[in-house]
Design an enzyme around this catalytic site. Structure first.
Site, PDB file in Angstrom:
ATOM      1  N   THR A 180      81.560  12.658  44.249  1.00 37.74           N
ATOM      2  CA  THR A 180      80.123  12.449  44.005  1.00 37.74           C
ATOM      3  C   THR A 180      79.434  11.067  44.556  1.00 37.74           C
ATOM      4  OG1 THR A 180      80.830  13.027  41.797  1.00 37.74           O
ATOM      5  CG2 THR A 180      78.763  11.621  41.830  1.00 37.74           C
ATOM      6  N   ARG A 208      77.989  24.376  33.456  1.00 39.47           N
ATOM      7  CA  ARG A 208      78.723  23.085  32.996  1.00 39.47           C
ATOM      8  C   ARG A 208      77.627  21.959  33.377  1.00 39.47           C
ATOM      9  NH1 ARG A 208      80.692  18.199  35.992  1.00 39.47           N
ATOM     10  NH2 ARG A 208      81.912  17.023  34.308  1.00 39.47           N
ATOM     11  N   ILE A 209      77.464  21.159  32.676  1.00 38.18           N
ATOM     12  CA  ILE A 209      76.789  19.737  32.922  1.00 38.18           C
ATOM     13  C   ILE A 209      77.453  18.653  32.926  1.00 38.18           C
ATOM     14  CG2 ILE A 209      74.636  18.188  32.318  1.00 38.18           C
ATOM     15  CD1 ILE A 209      73.227  20.869  31.462  1.00 38.18           C
ATOM     16  N   GLY A 210      77.396  17.603  33.864  1.00 39.52           N
ATOM     17  CA  GLY A 210      78.471  16.578  33.893  1.00 39.52           C
ATOM     18  C   GLY A 210      77.598  15.140  33.433  1.00 39.52           C
ATOM     19  N   ASP A 211      78.188  14.175  33.979  1.00 36.87           N
ATOM     20  CA  ASP A 211      77.711  12.732  33.523  1.00 36.87           C
ATOM     21  C   ASP A 211      76.647  12.395  34.621  1.00 36.87           C
ATOM     22  OD1 ASP A 211      78.983  10.558  35.849  1.00 36.87           O
ATOM     23  OD2 ASP A 211      80.214  12.434  35.615  1.00 36.87           O
ATOM     24  N   THR A 230      80.905   7.153  38.705  1.00 37.78           N
ATOM     25  CA  THR A 230      81.722   8.352  39.419  1.00 37.78           C
ATOM     26  C   THR A 230      83.063   8.599  38.480  1.00 37.78           C
ATOM     27  OG1 THR A 230      82.538   9.308  41.046  1.00 37.78           O
ATOM     28  CG2 THR A 230      82.628   6.902  41.358  1.00 37.78           C
ATOM     29  N   GLY A 231      83.509   9.883  38.714  1.00 32.33           N
ATOM     30  CA  GLY A 231      84.621  10.107  37.957  1.00 32.33           C
ATOM     31  C   GLY A 231      84.806  11.316  36.985  1.00 32.33           C
ATOM     32  N   LYS A 232      85.818  11.103  36.121  1.00 31.29           N
ATOM     33  CA  LYS A 232      85.584  12.338  34.991  1.00 31.29           C
ATOM     34  C   LYS A 232      84.509  12.388  34.126  1.00 31.29           C
ATOM     35  CE  LYS A 232      90.804  12.506  35.487  1.00 31.29           C
ATOM     36  NZ  LYS A 232      92.095  12.146  34.707  1.00 31.29           N
ATOM     37  N   GLY A 233      83.546  13.197  34.424  1.00 34.14           N
ATOM     38  CA  GLY A 233      82.318  13.343  33.690  1.00 34.14           C
ATOM     39  C   GLY A 233      82.416  13.432  32.363  1.00 34.14           C
TER      40      GLY A 233
END
Length: 312
Positions: A180, A208-211, A230-233
């Site tokens: 990201t 799917r929608i992330g952070d 950034t990372g695990k959403g």
């Protein structure tokens, strides 16, 4: 003393310390080029909103990062890109999800901010909006690279959703993921902005929608600071990481460095996230609790950093 500052990232995760030169050097070079681009824009008097969009567009165009051209694939072998952008003093913001043909999602997010009464558009409606405003689009096959097909195949073999920089298996040489991207900037007048863009997880469910596109989570800016995470959403969403930095600065009186470190620490287990942030006073923070984070920054007082792993 107020001064300009800029920071950017190319993703955080389990980046192996023995990352091959052919994987590491192009990303470091790209970070350096994008940093120079942002610094030149700030020095020329461009608003941080323009600067962050400019830098993220450049990162989106680089195939080694998980955004734009380099976006990873869903479980169905398609691309669903998302992005958001925010300006600090007015809190104007825009976000998009589910883009499949847009070359630079971050610019569509800005158009949502400037050309609609809304903040967030997604999927077919976002695609139609982008085309109506003349944004550059391509065939979806433009994003389906051999590298990302291989990453999807690897993820399916292990029956998992694969995160940025997950340690590779022997079938894939070097790092198996890409990251990201995001940028934050402040000018001499204390104007702040943040922008973030991603392709999400390898082998993610369609829809799917992330952070990244969620304001206050992957992207946030106010009168105190600008943050891109950034990372695990899913962890970052639960912890509202980007807004958390601003909140503890405002309500606990913490410095930017203290607030950013606190937000990362509270985000979840080790290996969860990283972020880049700047304050209205020109300070920079780039904490992470992952093995590494591709990152770069520069400040008016002459400090410059381009790094991947912890400095110690």
């Amino acid at each position: 003393m107020v001064g300009w500052a800029i920071a950017l990232h190319g993703g955080a995760g389990d980046i192996p310390f023995n990352l091959p030169d052919e994987r590491r050097i192009p990303r470091e070079t790209a970070l350096g080029r994008c940093l120079d681009l942002g610094v030149s824009a700030l020095k020329s008097g461009k608003h941080p909103l323009d600067v962050t969009e400019l830098v993220v567009r450049e990162l989106e165009n680089h195939p080694d990062f998980n955004a734009g051209k380099g976006s990873v694939l869903t479980e169905q072998g398609t691309v669903e890109m998302e992005a958001s952008i925010m300006e600090g003093k007015t809190k104007r913001c825009g976000a998009v999800s589910g883009l499949t043909t847009v070359v630079n999602p971050i610019s569509v997010a800005r158009l949502v901010m400037e050309k609609t009464p809304h903040i967030y558009l997604a999927f077919d409606a976002a695609e139609a909006f982008a085309r109506a405003h003349g944004v550059e689009t391509v065939e979806p096959s433009h994003f389906i690279t051999p590298e990302n097909i291989a990453r999807l195949k690897q993820a399916k073999e292990f029956n998992r959703v694969q995160l940025d920089y997950t340690a590779p298996t022997p079938e894939i040489r070097g790092d198996s993921q890409i990251g990201t991207v995001g940028c934050v900037a402040v000018d001499n007048a204390g104007n702040l902005a943040s922008a973030t863009s991603t392709g999400g997880y390898v082998n993610k469910m369609v829809g799917r929608i992330g952070d990244t596109p969620v304001i206050g989570v992957g992207t946030y800016a106010n009168h105190l600071c600008a943050v891109s995470a950034t990372g695990k959403g899913e962890y970052i969403i639960r912890a509202t990481v980007a807004r958390e930095v601003a909140a503890v600065m405002e309500y606990k009186g913490l410095s930017l460095a203290e607030a950013a470190a606190y937000a990362v620490e509270q985000s979840g287990p080790k290996g969860t996230c990283g972020l880049v942030a700047v304050s209205a006073n020109g300070e920079v923070a780039m904490p992470f609790n992952t093995t590494g984070m591709f990152r770069a920054c520069a400040t008016e007082d002459g400090y410059t950093e381009i790094a991947i792993w912890p400095k110690n």
